[in-house]
Each structure stands twice: as structure tokens, then as C-alpha cells.
Design an enzyme around this catalytic site. Sequence first.
Site, PDB file in Angstrom:
ATOM      1  N   GLU A   8       0.814  -1.212   0.000  1.00  0.00           N
ATOM      2  CA  GLU A   8       0.000   0.000   0.000  1.00  0.00           C
ATOM      3  C   GLU A   8       0.851   1.268   0.000  1.00  0.00           C
ATOM      4  OE1 GLU A   8      -0.538  -2.637   1.935  1.00  0.00           O
ATOM      5  OE2 GLU A   8      -2.665  -3.184   1.890  1.00  0.00           O
ATOM      6  N   PHE A  44     -11.747  -7.495  13.718  1.00  0.00           N
ATOM      7  CA  PHE A  44     -10.632  -7.938  12.876  1.00  0.00           C
ATOM      8  C   PHE A  44     -10.292  -6.867  11.839  1.00  0.00           C
ATOM      9  CE2 PHE A  44      -9.116 -10.211   9.022  1.00  0.00           C
ATOM     10  CZ  PHE A  44      -7.889 -10.592   9.527  1.00  0.00           C
ATOM     11  N   GLN A  45      -9.030  -6.556  11.713  1.00  0.00           N
ATOM     12  CA  GLN A  45      -8.520  -5.530  10.791  1.00  0.00           C
ATOM     13  C   GLN A  45      -9.176  -4.168  11.021  1.00  0.00           C
ATOM     14  OE1 GLN A  45      -8.403  -7.142   6.727  1.00  0.00           O
ATOM     15  NE2 GLN A  45      -6.349  -7.887   7.153  1.00  0.00           N
ATOM     16  N   LYS A  62     -17.706  -1.116   5.733  1.00  0.00           N
ATOM     17  CA  LYS A  62     -18.153  -2.146   4.796  1.00  0.00           C
ATOM     18  C   LYS A  62     -19.667  -2.114   4.599  1.00  0.00           C
ATOM     19  CE  LYS A  62     -17.430  -6.958   3.626  1.00  0.00           C
ATOM     20  NZ  LYS A  62     -16.717  -8.195   3.921  1.00  0.00           N
ATOM     21  N   MET A  97      24.110   9.322   3.281  1.00  0.00           N
ATOM     22  CA  MET A  97      23.955  10.627   3.921  1.00  0.00           C
ATOM     23  C   MET A  97      24.207  10.528   5.426  1.00  0.00           C
ATOM     24  SD  MET A  97      23.593  13.779   3.405  1.00  0.00           S
ATOM     25  CE  MET A  97      22.703  14.380   1.975  1.00  0.00           C
TER      26      MET A  97
END
Lengths: 600, 187
Positions: free
Chosen positions: A85, A147-148, A197, A506
Amino acid sequence: MNTQSTFLERTTDSRHLKTPTSGALQKEARETGGGLLTGAEIFIRSLEAEGVEIVFGYPGGAVIGIYDTMHRLNPTFKHVLVRHEQGGTHAAEGYAKSTGKVGTVLVTSGPGATNCVTGIADAYMDSIPMVVFTGQVPTKLIGNDAFQECDTIGVTRSITKHSFLVRDVRELASTIKKAYYIAGTGRPGPVVVDLPKDVLMASAPFHYPTSVAIRGYSFAQKGNMQQIRLAAEMIKESQKPLFYVGGGTITSGAAEILTRIARRINVPVTTTLHGLGSFPENDPLSVGMLGMHGTWFANKAVQNTDLLIAVGARFDDRVTGKIEAWAPHAKIIHMDIDPACISKNVPANCPILGDVKLVLEQLEPLLEPKDTTAWLAQIDVWKVECPMDFKRDGKLRPQEIIRALRDKTGGHATVVTDVGQNQMWGAQFFTYIHPRTHITSGGLGTMGFSLPAAMGVAFGQKGGGLPVISINGDGGVLMNIQELGVAAAHKLPLKVVILNNSYLGMVRQWQELFHEERYSHTDLSSTNPNFVQLAEAFGCVGLRCERPEDIQSTIDAAWEVTDRPVVMEFKVIMEEKVFPMVPSGASTDDMITASAEDIN
Amino acid sequence: MLTSQQIFRKQMAGESLHPDGTDTLQRHVVTVLVENTLGALNRVANLFSQRGFELESVSVGEAKDQTLRRMTLVTTGNDRMIGQVLRQLNSLIDTIEVEDVTHFDHIERELCLVQVRCPASERQVLISVVDIFRATVVNITPDSLTFEVTGPPAKINAFIGMMRGYDVLEVARSGRVAMRRELAFEH
């Protein structure tokens, strides 16, 4: 259909929101007879109506309905399945920065959303227009540790321009409209839309609004004429004026008018990292980039100018260094669209709130050509005193590679750099001529930005356009290397450069200069892969170059490949440092340069 | 030696001109009209921690328009910092109106509840003290009294100061609410 709604008139060229006229939409309206659509269908139709061209996404449980609907409806926009993602958000950023349109990301709830956090923060810092749609657990389960589940709105609150949790399917279409409007107008930024959802499964009539009214939201347009007259007077009176140009100039589409004005009134131009490309660097009036790793002559000009004309720049600490000692003799004209940016770090003598393109259009007729011969001659002396150069001793140095890329393309390429030394060399040694051809993670400094962002740029070009060069270090490139597979699958002809010095360069540079050469955990040699094999494993072409005399042939070979990404690994020396350098928190007067023997 | 521009910048920011001088910090009262949603309140409060602004007190309630809420915020800073607070608040999409009322003629009020341990024998003495503040008794038990007092913050401070001489069990302050005074009779 009324396409002349008020908000459309208020947007400027590069930030048009598309009018809802897709054929598929009208067809759908006939098919459903104006009946009910599910939330998922409304989502798809809204994106089509918004004129979205491409969505970078990754499916999951909470958004499975949207993906199912996408499969059934075959929408007018393209969906690109990324492999992480975060890569999706950077791709959307690259797309947005190179096209000027709003980028779109679609991910699932929980980990899908949290994986986007870095990209959202990056877009927030660099004012990139982006809408991120995140799935969410059903409204009844919110707060239940389902969940999630993740409080996405809470997590992203301080890194978004605004965010929405859609609780009612009847508000879905208007929320999407608002999200794109907020993301793309004023000072652009990321907007998160959280989609439970059950909202996606519920049904409602579909109507995509043509206009937006948000009572708490407005943005500056034209500048105050009195202030602009004051600015013109200050420019007229100044002896040693200097344009200090930031990314806002490019966002606003003001590069052309800025270039015209600077040339007409003979005022030199320095740009920030994000301002690169807003003024052609091959013009004698250009003094290149200023700031921590800016050119010696740009920083000398800043320290000696009597008038800084800041255009869409925000006086970032990497630009100013120790702020009390910065530009000590300069009066400041500060043009910016964001009132919170003006006088945030350095109080301006003449603040002008407005879209910088419109402000410059107002200012232009008030200006007359100036005689700045003495000032330009002084700058030319500085340019000779300490030019941007590097040592040529048979060792493979990154600067020479960037120069070769510039010579190969004549500066006509989109360069997407990562973060660290590669970013600074990419900024210093390429010659930027066109706006929107230099893309980097400036504000947040996100390693792993370049590869997915370059992919987003290439998708935005739709097969045409300038070559896309992704410049990386061996550290950052591995942070989103998975997107190489996506670029290969879509046959994107990316030129991926890895400046491999086997170190976090760096950080190593700071350790050498400021931490008595204690190289704590910056040696990557034992964990680096074989980059050529890695490229080939992803279906790309892999090339390796270890000697300066092979730079040209490597680049030439890479440019022969047009049907897939090419990864060029350059085994550069680890000792090379980025100069000039203003140490963090030091005065710009205390700039360190590469010593003369280092260069000659 | 500071250049004239450096002096100008420091003065504009409300900062001291001397290297060891302290900034001229001032308390400001800011009223904000926001959308009547939980998210809006969150965003305003979050802004203060996100940007490192001071936040002394917050009070929130419904405004005249039912779809809005009025917040009164008390914050501390120099001119530059306060300018930032106001501009950042304004840039939030949920804020409708932001006003620094500090330098306008305005009314500030606060409500305070103080619970004090007080045996019956001392009740009358204590009540005669709180009468001076026009505080009222809102609860009584055999060994305690709870007072309610309203007024400008200085009065509340004085009241709490007076109560320190007694055995204070609990203090609850509402935080300030503020509103600009309409000068209807001014000519």
C-alpha cells in the site's frame, strides 16, 4: 449539465476537477432507470464522474465489495494492483506531481490503511493532492477491536488536509466530491475517506453533485492590489534582488510567468528542492538550488541580497539553516496561497496572500526592466569561485553519472529521486528545464519514495512523454523494491539508477563530519542483494557499471530498452560526500565546500 | 550586531532583541465556531499538540446555530506564535470562524465548583466568607460544603485562594467562555 458551477471557476489550470460526463455513467443511469445503487457501485460511478484516470490499490476484506463491483462494471478508470500500500500512495503522489491531477489510492481497513500512513504524511508535507479511500469495519463494529480494525481517521488526523468517515450511503457521492475538491484546491494535500463495509453494501439513489459548498473552506485567489503595488515599489528600489522560488510556483502553474518576469526585469532566481524546474537552470539568471546542499553561489546570493522575493516557498529549515543568521540584509516579499505559511518562520515585510500565478499576473504590468548588471556580475564571480564540480580521478563518482544522464537527455526527462545523497546529487548535477520534471520527497524525506513514484509518473504519461529516471541509493531502493514487479508487468520503460556505495550515504556523511567517523549501523554491504539478479528476477533488465569509462555505454544500453524497466547499478565509491553543505542548525555563512584539491 | 532587517523580523515576531532576553509571552483568549461533530473538536484539540502550541483551557458548548459549537480556547505565546495559532485554526476545514478576542472589549467568565471539608460548627463562618464572592452552596453533608462560583478568572483564582485556608477536597473549573462585548450605546 451545468459545468460552470462556482467551484470550477475558482480552480486554476492545473487543478481542474473533471466534469461528470462519462458515457458509462449515462449508460448506467439508463440501465438502472434512476434506481438504487449499492455503496460500492456509487463509489465506482463517483470516481468515473470525477474523471479519475487511475487508481492505485490493494484489495482486502473491507473493500472486497468495491473490487467485486469493479470486476463487474469494468469502469472507465484503470486500476493498478500495487504490491504494498505504501508503494500505492507514492505512485499516486508521482502521478499527481507530474500531471497536476489528484492521485487516487484504494486500500482495505487496518493494515491496509496503516501501510498508507507514510505516503499520506509525505503528501501532506509536500502539498500533493491525493485522495486515499480506506476500507473500514462495519459501522456497528467500529470501536470494538474488530478484525482488521484501525481508527484510520484518528491515526491520520494530523497528516491530512481533511478526512471523512462515511456513515451513511446517501452521503457517499457528495463526500467523494468534497474529498477531491479539498485535495485539489488551495494548497493541495491528502484527504482520507474511510468507508465502512456496511455503507458499501447499503443502497441509495446515485447523484454525483456538480458543485461543492463547504462553509468552513475557502482559499486565496488574487492578491491584495495594495500589497502588490508595495511589492512592485520594493522591487524597483532594490539593488540586489533575488527570486526565491518554491514548489508552490509549480503547483500553481506559475513557472512560465515567473520565468518571463525574471528575464524581463533581470532578477536572478534561486529555487528550493521542490522549486527545481520552475525556472530553466540553463538560463544565465539561474543560480540553482539554495539551502543546506544548495550551490555556493545561491547561498552567497541569499546572504547578500537586499530583497528576497519568495514565490510559493515556505522558508523550511533545510533552506534557512540558523534562521536568525539567514538573509540578514534582505527585505522579504512573500507570496503564498497558505496564510499559515506566510511569516511562519521569517516575518515578511510584504506578505501577499494569493495563488502565486494570479499574483504574478497582477504584478507583471507594474514592473519595469531593472539594471542589475553589478549584482549579476558579483554572482558570476561567485559562480566562478566555487562552481558545482567533482573530482575526476578514475574512480566512479555519483556526480559524473547524474551529469551523464543529463547529457543523454539534454535535461528533457522526469527525474524522480529518493532521499539522501542520491537526492542531493540528483538535484545538483542534473539540469532542470521544465516544471514537473523533478519529483522527490522533500518535506518528509521518505526513503523508498523514488521507485513507486516514478512508476506513478510513467502511468500518468500513458505511453508518451519524457523518459522517467528513478534515482536511488542502495538503502532506499530496497524499501519499496516490490513495485519493480508492477512496473515490469505494465512494461513501463523506467530507467532505475542505483548509486550503490554500500552505505546509508547521507548518514555516513554526517557520521564522518560530525560524529568522529563512528559509522554506527550504516554499512549495508552485508545485507545488500545482487541488484542485477534482483532486477532480472522481477522481469527487468539489470546492468552493472563499476568504472567511469563504462557510464556512457551502460546508459546507452539502458536507453535501448523500451518495453520494461532497466535497473542500472553503479558501484560508486563510498567516500564521496555531498557539498556544499550548511551543517544542520548552522548559519548559511558557515557553509562547508569541497576543498579545492578534492575537485582538481 | 543585528542588521536592521533582523531587528524588524524580531520585532514583528514579538521576540526579544537581546540574546538572553525572554520572549514577550501573552495569554490570549480565542473563540472558535466549529462544525457540531466529534471530529471537529478532535481536530481543534489535536492541532495544539500537533503544532506544539500551548493550550491552557478549552470549553465547548452548543452555539446559537444548532449545527455549530462555540469553543473558547486560552493559549499563550508571542505575536508570531499566536498568529500561527489563529492561521492554523482558520485553515481547518471544520472551523467556521476564529477570533482572538483578547484585545477587544470582551466578557470572560468561568464557573467553579469547590468542595470543602466543614464541620457543622464552622459552617456559618465559611458561608460568610464565600458570600463575599457571591458563591452559592450547591451541596451540603454533615462534614462538607460544595460551593458554586462564577465570574472572571481573576475572581475564581481569588476564591480558590481564599478556600486554601480550609480543607479543600475537590476543585472543578469549567475553563473560560468568552464573547465580544457589543457596544450598543457607544457613540
